[in-house]
Motif scaffolding. Structure first.
Motif, PDB file in Angstrom:
ATOM      1  N   ALA A 130       0.840  -1.205   0.000  1.00 51.73           N
ATOM      2  CA  ALA A 130       0.000   0.000   0.000  1.00 51.73           C
ATOM      3  C   ALA A 130       0.877   1.258   0.000  1.00 51.73           C
ATOM      4  CB  ALA A 130      -0.940  -0.007   1.198  1.00 51.73           C
ATOM      5  N   ALA A 131       1.945   1.225   0.784  1.00 51.52           N
ATOM      6  CA  ALA A 131       2.853   2.379   0.844  1.00 51.52           C
ATOM      7  C   ALA A 131       3.572   2.619  -0.488  1.00 51.52           C
ATOM      8  CB  ALA A 131       3.880   2.174   1.957  1.00 51.52           C
ATOM      9  N   HIS A 132       3.632   1.577  -1.326  1.00 50.66           N
ATOM     10  CA  HIS A 132       4.302   1.695  -2.620  1.00 50.66           C
ATOM     11  C   HIS A 132       3.312   1.826  -3.776  1.00 50.66           C
ATOM     12  CE1 HIS A 132       7.715   0.418  -0.193  1.00 50.66           C
ATOM     13  NE2 HIS A 132       8.431   1.047  -1.094  1.00 50.66           N
ATOM     14  N   GLY A 133       2.062   2.171  -3.454  1.00 46.85           N
ATOM     15  CA  GLY A 133       1.091   2.520  -4.487  1.00 46.85           C
ATOM     16  C   GLY A 133       0.201   1.402  -5.009  1.00 46.85           C
ATOM     17  N   TRP A 134       0.334   0.196  -4.473  1.00 49.38           N
ATOM     18  CA  TRP A 134      -0.510  -0.909  -4.910  1.00 49.38           C
ATOM     19  C   TRP A 134      -1.901  -0.747  -4.295  1.00 49.38           C
ATOM     20  CZ3 TRP A 134       1.248  -4.840  -8.169  1.00 49.38           C
ATOM     21  CH2 TRP A 134       2.629  -4.844  -8.430  1.00 49.38           C
ATOM     22  N   THR A 135      -2.924  -1.014  -5.089  1.00 41.40           N
ATOM     23  CA  THR A 135      -4.305  -0.884  -4.637  1.00 41.40           C
ATOM     24  C   THR A 135      -5.077  -2.160  -4.963  1.00 41.40           C
ATOM     25  OG1 THR A 135      -4.953   0.139  -6.732  1.00 41.40           O
ATOM     26  CG2 THR A 135      -4.328   1.631  -4.924  1.00 41.40           C
ATOM     27  N   PRO A 136      -6.194  -2.396  -4.280  1.00 41.63           N
ATOM     28  CA  PRO A 136      -6.980  -3.602  -4.563  1.00 41.63           C
ATOM     29  C   PRO A 136      -7.434  -3.655  -6.021  1.00 41.63           C
ATOM     30  CG  PRO A 136      -7.681  -2.613  -2.507  1.00 41.63           C
ATOM     31  CD  PRO A 136      -6.740  -1.632  -3.156  1.00 41.63           C
ATOM     32  N   ASP A 137      -7.387  -4.836  -6.578  1.00 43.79           N
ATOM     33  CA  ASP A 137      -7.873  -5.069  -7.941  1.00 43.79           C
ATOM     34  C   ASP A 137      -9.391  -5.186  -7.857  1.00 43.79           C
ATOM     35  OD1 ASP A 137      -8.719  -6.165 -10.371  1.00 43.79           O
ATOM     36  OD2 ASP A 137      -6.875  -7.315 -10.614  1.00 43.79           O
ATOM     37  N   THR A 138     -10.089  -4.216  -8.384  1.00 43.00           N
ATOM     38  CA  THR A 138     -11.554  -4.218  -8.281  1.00 43.00           C
ATOM     39  C   THR A 138     -12.197  -5.261  -9.181  1.00 43.00           C
ATOM     40  OG1 THR A 138     -11.675  -2.434  -9.897  1.00 43.00           O
ATOM     41  CG2 THR A 138     -11.684  -1.802  -7.561  1.00 43.00           C
ATOM     42  N   ASP A 139     -11.494  -5.689 -10.239  1.00 42.81           N
ATOM     43  CA  ASP A 139     -12.044  -6.703 -11.137  1.00 42.81           C
ATOM     44  C   ASP A 139     -11.959  -8.111 -10.539  1.00 42.81           C
ATOM     45  OD1 ASP A 139     -12.617  -4.783 -13.076  1.00 42.81           O
ATOM     46  OD2 ASP A 139     -10.636  -5.007 -14.003  1.00 42.81           O
ATOM     47  N   ALA A 140     -10.870  -8.408  -9.843  1.00 41.34           N
ATOM     48  CA  ALA A 140     -10.659  -9.733  -9.247  1.00 41.34           C
ATOM     49  C   ALA A 140      -9.930  -9.533  -7.920  1.00 41.34           C
ATOM     50  CB  ALA A 140      -9.843 -10.605 -10.183  1.00 41.34           C
ATOM     51  N   PRO A 141     -10.672  -9.165  -6.861  1.00 36.88           N
ATOM     52  CA  PRO A 141     -10.023  -8.774  -5.610  1.00 36.88           C
ATOM     53  C   PRO A 141      -9.386  -9.905  -4.802  1.00 36.88           C
ATOM     54  CG  PRO A 141     -12.409  -8.672  -5.400  1.00 36.88           C
ATOM     55  CD  PRO A 141     -12.113  -8.979  -6.833  1.00 36.88           C
ATOM     56  N   ARG A 142      -9.727 -11.163  -5.111  1.00 29.33           N
ATOM     57  CA  ARG A 142      -9.212 -12.276  -4.306  1.00 29.33           C
ATOM     58  C   ARG A 142      -8.767 -13.424  -5.194  1.00 29.33           C
ATOM     59  NH1 ARG A 142     -10.187 -11.881   0.929  1.00 29.33           N
ATOM     60  NH2 ARG A 142      -9.660 -14.048   1.227  1.00 29.33           N
ATOM     61  N   SER A 143      -7.833 -14.181  -4.665  1.00 31.50           N
ATOM     62  CA  SER A 143      -7.431 -15.453  -5.249  1.00 31.50           C
ATOM     63  C   SER A 143      -7.199 -16.396  -4.081  1.00 31.50           C
ATOM     64  CB  SER A 143      -6.155 -15.287  -6.085  1.00 31.50           C
ATOM     65  OG  SER A 143      -5.751 -16.537  -6.598  1.00 31.50           O
ATOM     66  N   GLY A 144      -8.230 -17.116  -3.698  1.00 30.73           N
ATOM     67  CA  GLY A 144      -8.140 -17.998  -2.530  1.00 30.73           C
ATOM     68  C   GLY A 144      -7.890 -17.202  -1.268  1.00 30.73           C
ATOM     69  N   THR A 145      -6.787 -17.523  -0.579  1.00 26.89           N
ATOM     70  CA  THR A 145      -6.440 -16.842   0.676  1.00 26.89           C
ATOM     71  C   THR A 145      -5.623 -15.572   0.443  1.00 26.89           C
ATOM     72  OG1 THR A 145      -4.431 -18.155   0.901  1.00 26.89           O
ATOM     73  CG2 THR A 145      -6.429 -19.008   1.980  1.00 26.89           C
ATOM     74  N   HIS A 146      -5.503 -15.170  -0.813  1.00 26.97           N
ATOM     75  CA  HIS A 146      -4.690 -14.000  -1.157  1.00 26.97           C
ATOM     76  C   HIS A 146      -5.555 -12.873  -1.710  1.00 26.97           C
ATOM     77  CE1 HIS A 146      -1.622 -17.006  -0.734  1.00 26.97           C
ATOM     78  NE2 HIS A 146      -0.684 -16.102  -0.900  1.00 26.97           N
ATOM     79  N   LEU A 147      -5.113 -11.656  -1.427  1.00 24.10           N
ATOM     80  CA  LEU A 147      -5.718 -10.468  -2.011  1.00 24.10           C
ATOM     81  C   LEU A 147      -4.951 -10.136  -3.286  1.00 24.10           C
ATOM     82  CD1 LEU A 147      -6.043  -8.305   1.219  1.00 24.10           C
ATOM     83  CD2 LEU A 147      -7.783  -9.765   0.156  1.00 24.10           C
ATOM     84  N   VAL A 148      -5.640  -9.648  -4.287  1.00 25.75           N
ATOM     85  CA  VAL A 148      -5.012  -9.273  -5.547  1.00 25.75           C
ATOM     86  C   VAL A 148      -4.899  -7.749  -5.572  1.00 25.75           C
ATOM     87  CG1 VAL A 148      -5.162  -9.377  -8.062  1.00 25.75           C
ATOM     88  CG2 VAL A 148      -6.002 -11.300  -6.675  1.00 25.75           C
ATOM     89  N   LEU A 149      -3.689  -7.283  -5.858  1.00 22.97           N
ATOM     90  CA  LEU A 149      -3.417  -5.851  -5.903  1.00 22.97           C
ATOM     91  C   LEU A 149      -2.911  -5.472  -7.288  1.00 22.97           C
ATOM     92  CD1 LEU A 149      -1.488  -5.461  -2.521  1.00 22.97           C
ATOM     93  CD2 LEU A 149      -3.958  -5.303  -2.923  1.00 22.97           C
ATOM     94  N   ARG A 150      -3.133  -4.214  -7.661  1.00 26.88           N
ATOM     95  CA  ARG A 150      -2.688  -3.677  -8.958  1.00 26.88           C
ATOM     96  C   ARG A 150      -1.840  -2.435  -8.725  1.00 26.88           C
ATOM     97  NH1 ARG A 150      -4.199  -5.502 -13.678  1.00 26.88           N
ATOM     98  NH2 ARG A 150      -5.989  -6.852 -13.844  1.00 26.88           N
TER      99      ARG A 150
END
Length: 158
Positions: A130-150
């Motif tokens: 988050a501090a380096h500019g990554w934000t949640p992927d609104t199209d595919a926010p999850r992959s199992g136990t992981h969050l997807v960031l863009r």
């Protein structure tokens, strides 16, 4: 110092990877998923393939491997597939330097966006991204136990 990984680095990379992963997986997933000889062999083989493709960067400090990052295209999208820092080197700029080196390579290759998956319970890594500019992927926010960031990258200024 940031440099390209070589096959000679594989033992150190695999050990660092397992050490770092144990800090955030332990207590959340069975140990067999991140520790033990079978996992070490699987991890080493996976890193070996990435090293062969030239998609692994190592950070060295005081003559030792302090961190490692891997990236590559998956279905046409740049993915930061791994970024690990030895736990005894946390909060010393190793991860930020590796991250910046990845961004430099991506920009030089004309990449304008990237994705990553971060273990949901790994709050330290989530805060780093988050501090380096990554934000949640609104199209595919999850992959199992992981969050997807863009991350959107600004093009290299001409």
């Amino acid at each position: 110092m940031i440099r390209n990984a070589t096959p000679d680095d594989l033992d150190a990379i695999a050990a660092l990877h397992l050490d770092a992963r144990s800090t955030y997986y332990r207590g959340h997933v069975p140990d067999a998923e991140f520790a033990g000889p079978e996992e070490l062999a699987r991890t080493r083989a996976g890193w070996g393939r990435a090293v062969e493709r030239g998609e692994v960067l190592c950070a060295e400090r005081d003559g030792e491997m302090a961190g490692v990052a891997a990236y590559g295209r998956v279905d046409g999208t740049m993915m930061l597939t791994q970024l690990h820092v030895r736990p005894d080197r946390w909060r010393r700029g190793v991860g930020a330097e590796l991250h910046a080196a990845c961004l430099d390579r991506w920009r030089a290759a004309g990449v304008t966006g990237a994705r990553l998956e971060v273990f949901e319970k790994n709050e330290r890594a989530r805060a780093f991204y988050a501090a380096h500019g990554w934000t949640p992927d609104t199209d595919a926010p999850r992959s199992g136990t992981h969050l997807v960031l863009r991350l959107t990258l600004e093009p290299v200024a001409e």
